[in-house]
Write a protein that holds these residues in place. Sequence first.
Motif, mmCIF file in Angstrom:
data_model
loop_
_atom_site.group_PDB
_atom_site.id
_atom_site.type_symbol
_atom_site.label_atom_id
_atom_site.label_comp_id
_atom_site.label_asym_id
_atom_site.label_seq_id
_atom_site.Cartn_x
_atom_site.Cartn_y
_atom_site.Cartn_z
ATOM 1 N N GLY A 1 13.433 54.732 61.790
ATOM 2 C CA GLY A 1 13.886 55.399 60.587
ATOM 3 C C GLY A 1 12.789 56.229 59.954
ATOM 4 N N THR A 2 12.885 56.353 58.642
ATOM 5 C CA THR A 2 12.001 57.255 57.891
ATOM 6 C C THR A 2 10.677 56.559 57.551
ATOM 7 O OG1 THR A 2 13.154 56.548 55.890
ATOM 8 C CG2 THR A 2 13.927 58.577 56.939
ATOM 9 N N ILE A 3 9.855 56.367 58.586
ATOM 10 C CA ILE A 3 8.623 55.589 58.467
ATOM 11 C C ILE A 3 7.405 56.497 58.505
ATOM 12 C CG2 ILE A 3 7.177 53.853 59.584
ATOM 13 C CD1 ILE A 3 9.801 52.640 60.722
ATOM 14 N N ILE A 4 6.505 56.277 57.556
ATOM 15 C CA ILE A 4 5.210 56.938 57.621
ATOM 16 C C ILE A 4 4.194 56.006 58.258
ATOM 17 C CG2 ILE A 4 3.239 57.722 56.247
ATOM 18 C CD1 ILE A 4 5.102 59.102 54.386
ATOM 19 N N SER A 5 4.149 54.778 57.761
ATOM 20 C CA SER A 5 3.200 53.820 58.331
ATOM 21 C C SER A 5 3.718 52.403 58.126
ATOM 22 C CB SER A 5 1.817 53.970 57.697
ATOM 23 O OG SER A 5 1.863 53.651 56.321
ATOM 24 N N ILE A 6 3.229 51.516 58.992
ATOM 25 C CA ILE A 6 3.582 50.096 58.926
ATOM 26 C C ILE A 6 2.314 49.292 58.756
ATOM 27 C CG2 ILE A 6 4.683 48.158 60.086
ATOM 28 C CD1 ILE A 6 6.347 50.145 61.673
ATOM 29 N N ASN A 7 2.276 48.457 57.757
ATOM 30 C CA ASN A 7 1.112 47.611 57.531
ATOM 31 C C ASN A 7 1.312 46.302 58.297
ATOM 32 O OD1 ASN A 7 -0.159 49.576 55.811
ATOM 33 N ND2 ASN A 7 1.356 49.029 54.272
ATOM 34 N N VAL A 8 1.382 45.195 57.616
ATOM 35 C CA VAL A 8 1.551 43.933 58.322
ATOM 36 C C VAL A 8 2.972 43.808 58.872
ATOM 37 C CG1 VAL A 8 -0.237 42.724 57.038
ATOM 38 C CG2 VAL A 8 2.116 42.669 56.209
ATOM 39 N N MET A 9 3.066 43.113 59.997
ATOM 40 C CA MET A 9 4.358 42.769 60.593
ATOM 41 C C MET A 9 4.368 41.255 60.802
ATOM 42 S SD MET A 9 4.871 45.905 63.284
ATOM 43 C CE MET A 9 6.669 45.941 63.225
ATOM 44 N N ASP A 10 5.449 40.632 60.416
ATOM 45 C CA ASP A 10 5.531 39.171 60.404
ATOM 46 C C ASP A 10 6.745 38.690 61.192
ATOM 47 O OD1 ASP A 10 4.805 39.105 56.841
ATOM 48 O OD2 ASP A 10 3.432 39.218 58.539
ATOM 49 N N TRP A 11 6.655 37.438 61.591
ATOM 50 C CA TRP A 11 7.812 36.684 62.062
ATOM 51 C C TRP A 11 7.994 35.475 61.158
ATOM 52 C CZ3 TRP A 11 11.258 38.277 65.579
ATOM 53 C CH2 TRP A 11 10.888 39.283 66.474
ATOM 54 N N TYR A 12 9.242 35.244 60.781
ATOM 55 C CA TYR A 12 9.658 34.066 60.030
ATOM 56 C C TYR A 12 10.778 33.394 60.816
ATOM 57 C CZ TYR A 12 7.134 35.456 55.788
ATOM 58 O OH TYR A 12 6.168 35.773 54.866
ATOM 59 N N ARG A 13 11.081 32.161 60.434
ATOM 60 C CA ARG A 13 12.222 31.492 61.053
ATOM 61 C C ARG A 13 12.902 30.593 60.028
ATOM 62 N NH1 ARG A 13 9.053 27.418 65.276
ATOM 63 N NH2 ARG A 13 8.191 25.979 63.713
ATOM 64 N N GLN A 14 14.173 30.335 60.288
ATOM 65 C CA GLN A 14 14.947 29.469 59.414
ATOM 66 C C GLN A 14 15.831 28.570 60.264
ATOM 67 O OE1 GLN A 14 17.245 31.441 56.356
ATOM 68 N NE2 GLN A 14 17.315 29.587 55.125
ATOM 69 N N ALA A 15 15.545 27.283 60.184
ATOM 70 C CA ALA A 15 16.348 26.297 60.893
ATOM 71 C C ALA A 15 17.529 25.882 60.015
ATOM 72 C CB ALA A 15 15.494 25.082 61.246
ATOM 73 N N PRO A 16 18.589 25.345 60.619
ATOM 74 C CA PRO A 16 19.750 24.928 59.824
ATOM 75 C C PRO A 16 19.361 23.931 58.740
ATOM 76 C CG PRO A 16 20.282 24.922 62.149
ATOM 77 C CD PRO A 16 18.806 25.170 62.059
ATOM 78 N N ARG B 1 13.521 29.257 54.887
ATOM 79 C CA ARG B 1 12.838 30.163 55.794
ATOM 80 C C ARG B 1 11.334 29.893 55.714
ATOM 81 N NH1 ARG B 1 14.673 36.379 55.773
ATOM 82 N NH2 ARG B 1 16.645 35.214 55.938
ATOM 83 N N GLU B 2 10.672 29.879 56.884
ATOM 84 C CA GLU B 2 9.249 29.582 56.907
ATOM 85 C C GLU B 2 8.487 30.642 57.698
ATOM 86 O OE1 GLU B 2 8.432 25.848 58.807
ATOM 87 O OE2 GLU B 2 9.197 26.495 60.749
ATOM 88 N N PHE B 3 7.241 30.842 57.328
ATOM 89 C CA PHE B 3 6.356 31.778 57.997
ATOM 90 C C PHE B 3 6.001 31.255 59.377
ATOM 91 C CE2 PHE B 3 3.025 34.776 58.588
ATOM 92 C CZ PHE B 3 1.958 34.077 59.131
ATOM 93 N N VAL B 4 5.947 32.178 60.353
ATOM 94 C CA VAL B 4 5.563 31.812 61.717
ATOM 95 C C VAL B 4 4.246 32.490 62.107
ATOM 96 C CG1 VAL B 4 6.196 31.934 64.159
ATOM 97 C CG2 VAL B 4 7.950 31.431 62.434
ATOM 98 N N ALA B 5 4.192 33.831 61.973
ATOM 99 C CA ALA B 5 3.014 34.560 62.431
ATOM 100 C C ALA B 5 2.955 35.917 61.749
ATOM 101 C CB ALA B 5 3.032 34.729 63.949
ATOM 102 N N ARG B 6 1.725 36.458 61.693
ATOM 103 C CA ARG B 6 1.494 37.770 61.074
ATOM 104 C C ARG B 6 0.484 38.547 61.917
ATOM 105 N NH1 ARG B 6 0.356 38.727 54.782
ATOM 106 N NH2 ARG B 6 2.639 38.753 54.926
#
Length: 120
Positions: free
Chosen positions: A26-41, A45-50
């Motif tokens: 999409g209309t992106i100039i720049s991306i800083n941090v990118m993360d993964w989160y997860r949510q179990a039943p 939601r919890e942090f996984v990695a950055r």
Amino acid sequence: QVQLVESGGGLVQPGGSLRLSCAASGTIISINVMDWYRQAPGKQREFVARISNGGGTNYADSVKGRFTISRDNAKNTVYLQMNSLKPEDTAVYYCSADIINTLRQRDRYWGQGTQVTVSS
């Protein structure tokens, strides 16, 4: 408009591996941090990695040594290599990114999630 789209989830046996991908578009100039989160039943939601745009990483203690986050800045894509998977890794996995769009607005964006199920 910015979109994040995850892929790569599925069903895997304990001890197996999966690789998740998340592509930003999409209309992106720049991306800083990118993360993964997860949510179990039934859980929050919890942090996984950055990973930073310079490649620095950090991980939740529960996945250290088993999961590896990486990114391809040319493709605006972040990956999560998951090895030695355990049943407790079962969750919907979400990617998230801190993005500056073409209007010079900085915002946090989220993908729709991809299901990972670890079961024999």
